[in-house]
Design a protein around this motif. Structure first.
Motif, PDB file in Angstrom:
ATOM      1  N   VAL A 115       0.847  -1.188   0.000  1.00 27.91           N
ATOM      2  CA  VAL A 115       0.000   0.000   0.000  1.00 27.91           C
ATOM      3  C   VAL A 115       0.884   1.239   0.000  1.00 27.91           C
ATOM      4  O   VAL A 115       1.927   1.269   0.644  1.00 27.91           O
ATOM      5  CB  VAL A 115      -0.918   0.013   1.254  1.00 27.91           C
ATOM      6  N   GLN A 116       0.440   2.238  -0.721  1.00 27.80           N
ATOM      7  CA  GLN A 116       1.163   3.507  -0.761  1.00 27.80           C
ATOM      8  C   GLN A 116       0.186   4.648  -0.530  1.00 27.80           C
ATOM      9  O   GLN A 116      -0.900   4.665  -1.102  1.00 27.80           O
ATOM     10  CB  GLN A 116       1.811   3.667  -2.134  1.00 27.80           C
ATOM     11  N   GLU A 117       0.584   5.555   0.330  1.00 27.07           N
ATOM     12  CA  GLU A 117      -0.190   6.780   0.516  1.00 27.07           C
ATOM     13  C   GLU A 117       0.576   7.912  -0.136  1.00 27.07           C
ATOM     14  O   GLU A 117       1.769   8.093   0.100  1.00 27.07           O
ATOM     15  CB  GLU A 117      -0.383   7.087   2.004  1.00 27.07           C
ATOM     16  N   ARG A 168     -16.672   1.645  10.712  1.00 29.91           N
ATOM     17  CA  ARG A 168     -16.196   2.594   9.709  1.00 29.91           C
ATOM     18  C   ARG A 168     -15.662   1.877   8.471  1.00 29.91           C
ATOM     19  O   ARG A 168     -15.898   2.324   7.334  1.00 29.91           O
ATOM     20  CB  ARG A 168     -15.135   3.502  10.327  1.00 29.91           C
ATOM     21  N   ILE A 169     -14.954   0.773   8.673  1.00 29.17           N
ATOM     22  CA  ILE A 169     -14.445   0.006   7.533  1.00 29.17           C
ATOM     23  C   ILE A 169     -15.606  -0.586   6.747  1.00 29.17           C
ATOM     24  O   ILE A 169     -15.651  -0.486   5.517  1.00 29.17           O
ATOM     25  CB  ILE A 169     -13.468  -1.088   8.007  1.00 29.17           C
ATOM     26  N   ILE A 170     -16.564  -1.189   7.451  1.00 29.07           N
ATOM     27  CA  ILE A 170     -17.712  -1.805   6.780  1.00 29.07           C
ATOM     28  C   ILE A 170     -18.504  -0.769   5.987  1.00 29.07           C
ATOM     29  O   ILE A 170     -18.945  -1.041   4.862  1.00 29.07           O
ATOM     30  CB  ILE A 170     -18.605  -2.538   7.806  1.00 29.07           C
ATOM     31  N   GLU A 171     -18.675   0.435   6.528  1.00 26.26           N
ATOM     32  CA  GLU A 171     -19.385   1.490   5.792  1.00 26.26           C
ATOM     33  C   GLU A 171     -18.671   1.818   4.481  1.00 26.26           C
ATOM     34  O   GLU A 171     -19.309   1.999   3.442  1.00 26.26           O
ATOM     35  CB  GLU A 171     -19.506   2.745   6.649  1.00 26.26           C
ATOM     36  N   VAL A 214      -9.626  -0.478   4.746  1.00 28.00           N
ATOM     37  CA  VAL A 214      -8.868  -0.654   5.990  1.00 28.00           C
ATOM     38  C   VAL A 214      -7.778   0.414   6.084  1.00 28.00           C
ATOM     39  O   VAL A 214      -7.608   1.057   7.125  1.00 28.00           O
ATOM     40  CB  VAL A 214      -8.254  -2.071   6.065  1.00 28.00           C
ATOM     41  N   ALA A 215      -7.046   0.637   4.993  1.00 33.42           N
ATOM     42  CA  ALA A 215      -5.957   1.621   4.992  1.00 33.42           C
ATOM     43  C   ALA A 215      -6.490   3.037   5.209  1.00 33.42           C
ATOM     44  O   ALA A 215      -5.870   3.838   5.918  1.00 33.42           O
ATOM     45  CB  ALA A 215      -5.168   1.533   3.693  1.00 33.42           C
ATOM     46  N   GLU A 216      -7.637   3.347   4.622  1.00 37.90           N
ATOM     47  CA  GLU A 216      -8.213   4.682   4.804  1.00 37.90           C
ATOM     48  C   GLU A 216      -8.605   4.930   6.254  1.00 37.90           C
ATOM     49  O   GLU A 216      -8.340   6.008   6.797  1.00 37.90           O
ATOM     50  CB  GLU A 216      -9.428   4.858   3.878  1.00 37.90           C
ATOM     51  N   VAL A 217      -9.212   3.941   6.879  1.00 36.54           N
ATOM     52  CA  VAL A 217      -9.585   4.094   8.293  1.00 36.54           C
ATOM     53  C   VAL A 217      -8.322   4.137   9.151  1.00 36.54           C
ATOM     54  O   VAL A 217      -8.233   4.945  10.088  1.00 36.54           O
ATOM     55  CB  VAL A 217     -10.555   2.978   8.734  1.00 36.54           C
TER      56      VAL A 217
END
Length: 101
Positions: free
Chosen positions: A21-23, A91-94, A60-63
């Protein structure tokens, strides 16, 4: 405004997936993270299997980015956000549900 999360690579293993993953931060910096997600976590976040694992990993990464404002850990497991915040799973499920639309 938060940076952009990209999934660079996905590998399937005997217990789940591993993602590179990269941000891309607002200041242009690139921050990489190794994210793992078990079959069980995928099934929990996406019980109907309607969203590809890559998109669940992105959620997942965003949360995680929200929970670790100093930066996502270099190694992250999909189960870690729930240890940091009681509402992390919701929050992940949303986010996963929004991607299913």
């Amino acid at each position: 405004m938060p940076g952009i999360i990209e999934i660079l690579a996905e590998r399937e293993g005997p217990t789940g997936w591993a993602f590179d993953v990269q941000e891309i931060r607002d200041d242009g910096r690139l921050v990489r993270t190794s994210l793992t997600m078990s079959w069980q976590d995928y099934d929990f976040f996406c019980p109907d299997g309607a969203v590809p694992p890559e998109q669940v990993a992105r959620a997942v990464a965003e949360v995680a980015r929200e929970l670790w404002p100093e930066g996502i850990p270099a190694r992250l497991d999909a189960s870690q956000p729930r240890k940091k915040a009681a509402d992390a799973d919701r929050r992940i499920i949303e986010r996963v549900d929004m991607r299913a639309m």
